[in-house]
Scaffold this motif. Structure first.
Motif, PDB file in Angstrom:
ATOM      1  N   ILE A 200      16.681 -13.201  -8.833  1.00 55.21           N
ATOM      2  CA  ILE A 200      15.370 -13.857  -8.814  1.00 55.21           C
ATOM      3  C   ILE A 200      14.299 -12.866  -9.286  1.00 55.21           C
ATOM      4  O   ILE A 200      14.458 -11.655  -9.157  1.00 55.21           O
ATOM      5  CB  ILE A 200      14.982 -14.399  -7.417  1.00 55.21           C
ATOM      6  CG1 ILE A 200      15.033 -13.289  -6.355  1.00 55.21           C
ATOM      7  CG2 ILE A 200      15.817 -15.577  -7.024  1.00 55.21           C
ATOM      8  CD1 ILE A 200      14.296 -13.638  -5.091  1.00 55.21           C
ATOM      9  N   LEU A 201      13.246 -13.425  -9.800  1.00 55.24           N
ATOM     10  CA  LEU A 201      12.080 -12.643 -10.185  1.00 55.24           C
ATOM     11  C   LEU A 201      11.014 -12.899  -9.131  1.00 55.24           C
ATOM     12  O   LEU A 201      10.829 -14.041  -8.711  1.00 55.24           O
ATOM     13  CB  LEU A 201      11.593 -13.107 -11.564  1.00 55.24           C
ATOM     14  CG  LEU A 201      10.275 -12.547 -12.079  1.00 55.24           C
ATOM     15  CD1 LEU A 201      10.424 -11.074 -12.404  1.00 55.24           C
ATOM     16  CD2 LEU A 201       9.833 -13.303 -13.318  1.00 55.24           C
ATOM     17  N   SER A 202      10.377 -11.843  -8.695  1.00 56.01           N
ATOM     18  CA  SER A 202       9.408 -12.020  -7.619  1.00 56.01           C
ATOM     19  C   SER A 202       8.130 -11.216  -7.900  1.00 56.01           C
ATOM     20  O   SER A 202       8.058 -10.036  -7.591  1.00 56.01           O
ATOM     21  CB  SER A 202      10.063 -11.566  -6.302  1.00 56.01           C
ATOM     22  OG  SER A 202       9.207 -11.772  -5.233  1.00 56.01           O
ATOM     23  N   PRO A 203       7.124 -11.854  -8.499  1.00 56.51           N
ATOM     24  CA  PRO A 203       5.844 -11.155  -8.683  1.00 56.51           C
ATOM     25  C   PRO A 203       5.189 -10.866  -7.321  1.00 56.51           C
ATOM     26  O   PRO A 203       5.257 -11.705  -6.420  1.00 56.51           O
ATOM     27  CB  PRO A 203       5.004 -12.148  -9.479  1.00 56.51           C
ATOM     28  CG  PRO A 203       5.948 -13.167  -9.984  1.00 56.51           C
ATOM     29  CD  PRO A 203       7.085 -13.221  -9.030  1.00 56.51           C
ATOM     30  N   VAL A 204       4.610  -9.690  -7.192  1.00 53.40           N
ATOM     31  CA  VAL A 204       4.013  -9.272  -5.919  1.00 53.40           C
ATOM     32  C   VAL A 204       2.549  -8.890  -6.133  1.00 53.40           C
ATOM     33  O   VAL A 204       2.206  -8.297  -7.155  1.00 53.40           O
ATOM     34  CB  VAL A 204       4.750  -8.018  -5.364  1.00 53.40           C
ATOM     35  CG1 VAL A 204       4.224  -7.644  -3.978  1.00 53.40           C
ATOM     36  CG2 VAL A 204       6.230  -8.231  -5.306  1.00 53.40           C
ATOM     37  N   GLN A 205       1.726  -9.226  -5.185  1.00 50.21           N
ATOM     38  CA  GLN A 205       0.346  -8.729  -5.186  1.00 50.21           C
ATOM     39  C   GLN A 205       0.080  -8.074  -3.830  1.00 50.21           C
ATOM     40  O   GLN A 205       0.232  -8.715  -2.795  1.00 50.21           O
ATOM     41  CB  GLN A 205      -0.644  -9.875  -5.427  1.00 50.21           C
ATOM     42  CG  GLN A 205      -2.107  -9.459  -5.387  1.00 50.21           C
ATOM     43  CD  GLN A 205      -2.466  -8.415  -6.436  1.00 50.21           C
ATOM     44  OE1 GLN A 205      -2.235  -8.617  -7.622  1.00 50.21           O
ATOM     45  NE2 GLN A 205      -2.994  -7.278  -6.003  1.00 50.21           N
ATOM     46  N   GLU A 206      -0.275  -6.792  -3.885  1.00 54.53           N
ATOM     47  CA  GLU A 206      -0.531  -6.078  -2.634  1.00 54.53           C
ATOM     48  C   GLU A 206      -1.992  -5.670  -2.532  1.00 54.53           C
ATOM     49  O   GLU A 206      -2.646  -5.377  -3.543  1.00 54.53           O
ATOM     50  CB  GLU A 206       0.328  -4.808  -2.547  1.00 54.53           C
ATOM     51  CG  GLU A 206       1.769  -5.092  -2.228  1.00 54.53           C
ATOM     52  CD  GLU A 206       2.505  -3.861  -1.704  1.00 54.53           C
ATOM     53  OE1 GLU A 206       3.720  -3.947  -1.569  1.00 54.53           O
ATOM     54  OE2 GLU A 206       1.860  -2.832  -1.430  1.00 54.53           O
ATOM     55  N   PHE A 207      -2.477  -5.631  -1.292  1.00 55.28           N
ATOM     56  CA  PHE A 207      -3.820  -5.133  -0.987  1.00 55.28           C
ATOM     57  C   PHE A 207      -3.667  -4.087   0.110  1.00 55.28           C
ATOM     58  O   PHE A 207      -3.116  -4.393   1.170  1.00 55.28           O
ATOM     59  CB  PHE A 207      -4.718  -6.272  -0.498  1.00 55.28           C
ATOM     60  CG  PHE A 207      -4.823  -7.413  -1.474  1.00 55.28           C
ATOM     61  CD1 PHE A 207      -5.775  -7.388  -2.488  1.00 55.28           C
ATOM     62  CD2 PHE A 207      -3.975  -8.511  -1.379  1.00 55.28           C
ATOM     63  CE1 PHE A 207      -5.859  -8.440  -3.389  1.00 55.28           C
ATOM     64  CE2 PHE A 207      -4.061  -9.561  -2.273  1.00 55.28           C
ATOM     65  CZ  PHE A 207      -5.005  -9.520  -3.289  1.00 55.28           C
ATOM     66  N   SER A 208      -4.121  -2.872  -0.167  1.00 57.31           N
ATOM     67  CA  SER A 208      -3.954  -1.795   0.817  1.00 57.31           C
ATOM     68  C   SER A 208      -5.302  -1.183   1.157  1.00 57.31           C
ATOM     69  O   SER A 208      -6.188  -1.077   0.294  1.00 57.31           O
ATOM     70  CB  SER A 208      -3.047  -0.687   0.264  1.00 57.31           C
ATOM     71  OG  SER A 208      -1.862  -1.234  -0.222  1.00 57.31           O
ATOM     72  N   LEU A 209      -5.402  -0.771   2.402  1.00 60.69           N
ATOM     73  CA  LEU A 209      -6.612  -0.114   2.869  1.00 60.69           C
ATOM     74  C   LEU A 209      -6.194   1.059   3.754  1.00 60.69           C
ATOM     75  O   LEU A 209      -5.390   0.891   4.672  1.00 60.69           O
ATOM     76  CB  LEU A 209      -7.443  -1.121   3.685  1.00 60.69           C
ATOM     77  CG  LEU A 209      -8.931  -0.879   3.796  1.00 60.69           C
ATOM     78  CD1 LEU A 209      -9.612  -0.909   2.432  1.00 60.69           C
ATOM     79  CD2 LEU A 209      -9.555  -1.921   4.713  1.00 60.69           C
TER      80      LEU A 209
END
Lengths: 268, 122
Positions: A200-209
């Motif tokens: 499977i292909l899995s695009p990811v969007q992360e937000f880090s602080l």
């Protein structure tokens, strides 16, 4: 079971004998879920980090290696070690190519619910670095505690990681002690690949602080917005993430730059 | 003489036809029986369970690893898309549902209903 636990301890000791400090925000999609019993996960990464200090670049290449083992369905042990090479350093800060302090962590399942439509998991963790090679500046422990939560409705994944780290804990007075709070949210969606049943292909969007609070001096607030992608098969995960730095304050004088993360995850 | 020849020809033709027809009839039922037996044996040895909590191909291999540890299991195939695991038993294996459910739970998933009942538990 005893043999497998012994094997893991032996593997841990081998890695301890190699190693040094750690930190691994970015691509932590298994956050609140503990893996299966006897599951072995090996994660290899390459990180290209560019920071600036007083107008001068510091380019560092970090290569973390993580070994995780599902001791029981509820308890996961994890050992992490990083090899660091310094690509460019025009500052006065002394940095060498070396193994960083090893980091040992335990993750415990607090809650898990699997239904036909979603999975929900919450896990707590505690860990610390061990100054076995005294290669870090502080020559002390960096304990971390935190709580992770994962929600997987259908093909979507939402993972929230929270961690509090005591950097340079119980160190000599001459060294700066700090408390860091990490907050990380990862959102991804599985996409089926035609003709490839087990990938499977899995695009990811992360937000880090990351909030860095030294005991002396002002605090730093650093953010990252990180798009990425994963290719997942039953035994292999290929990961790529680019972290765009969003600097809030630069009280410590370090300007955090963008980072590239490439990784492989082997699962047995 | 002509009649004798005709009779012999007719007998020969009948013999050839009957021989061919015997072969044909013998082949079809034999083949059918064999296939049916194979299917029946396969059904007896294969069972499927619904499994909840799998969300990627990595979960499939984690579940298969646990299920394959059961004594009497010849192999298994999990599918996160279909939310099920198909388990094939060894001949004469006697594996309880509880054991399978225990292994699914050890993989941190939740067993659902059994899709195909085991026919060999008579």
């Amino acid at each position: 079971m005893k043999n497998k636990a012994f094997s893991f301890i032996l593997l841990a000791l081998i890695l301890f004998s190699l190693g040094h400090q750690s930190k691994a925000e970015g691509i932590s999609v298994d956050a609140g879920l503990t893996p299966a019993q006897d599951r072995i996960i090996i994660r290899l990464q390459y990180r290209n980090i560019i920071n600036r200090m007083g107008g001068n670049d510091i380019r560092v290449h970090m290569m973390p290696m993580v070994v995780a083992y599902g001791l029981t369905p509820d308890v996961t042990l994890m050992l992490r070690n990083i090899y660091r090479t310094v690509g460019k350093n025009k500052t006065m800060m002394e940095m060498n190519n070396r193994w960083m302090d090893p980091f040992l962590m335990g993750k415990v399942k607090l809650y898990r619910r699997n239904t036909r439509n979603y999975s929900l998991g919450v896990a707590g963790f505690a860990g610390t670095t061990f100054p076995v090679f005294n290669s870090s500046v502080s020559k002390t422990y960096n304990p971390v505690i935190g709580v992770n939560a994962s929600y997987r409705p259908g093909l979507w994944s939402f993972d929230l990681n929270n961690a509090c780290e005591w950097v340079n804990y119980n160190t000599e007075n001459s060294r700066t002690e700090a408390r860091q709070v990490h907050l990380n949210l990862a959102i991804s969606r599985n996409i089926f690949l035609p003709g490839l049943e087990n990938w499977i292909l899995s695009p990811v969007q992360e937000f880090s602080l990351v909030n860095n609070n030294p005991t002396s001096g002002e605090s730093d607030l650093i953010g990252y917005i990180s798009p990425g992608v994963q290719f997942v098969s039953p035994h292999l995960k290929i990961e790529g993430l680019y972290q765009f730095a969003v600097n809030g304050s630069k009280a410590s004088g370090i300007e955090y730059g963008n980072r590239l993360i490439l990784g492989l995850r082997l699962m047995f | 003489m002509k009649q004798t020849r005709l009779k012999l020809t007719v007998i020969a033709i009948l013999l050839i036809l009957s021989a061919n027809s015997t072969e044909t009839f013998a082949e079809i039922p034999y083949h059918q029986t064999d296939t049916t037996e194979q299917d029946s044996a396969k059904q007896e040895r294969v069972v499927s369970y619904e499994v909840f909590g799998m969300d990627c191909p990595g979960c499939q291999s984690a579940l298969e690893k646990q299920v394959n540890k059961i004594d009497g299991v010849a192999g298994s195939k999990a599918s996160f898309k279909k939310k099920l695991v198909e388990i094939e038993f060894k001949p004469d294996a006697n594996v309880s549902d509880k054991e399978i459910e225990k292994r699914i739970k050890k993989a941190n998933f939740t067993p659902g209903k059994k899709i195909k009942p085991k026919n060999n538990e008579e």
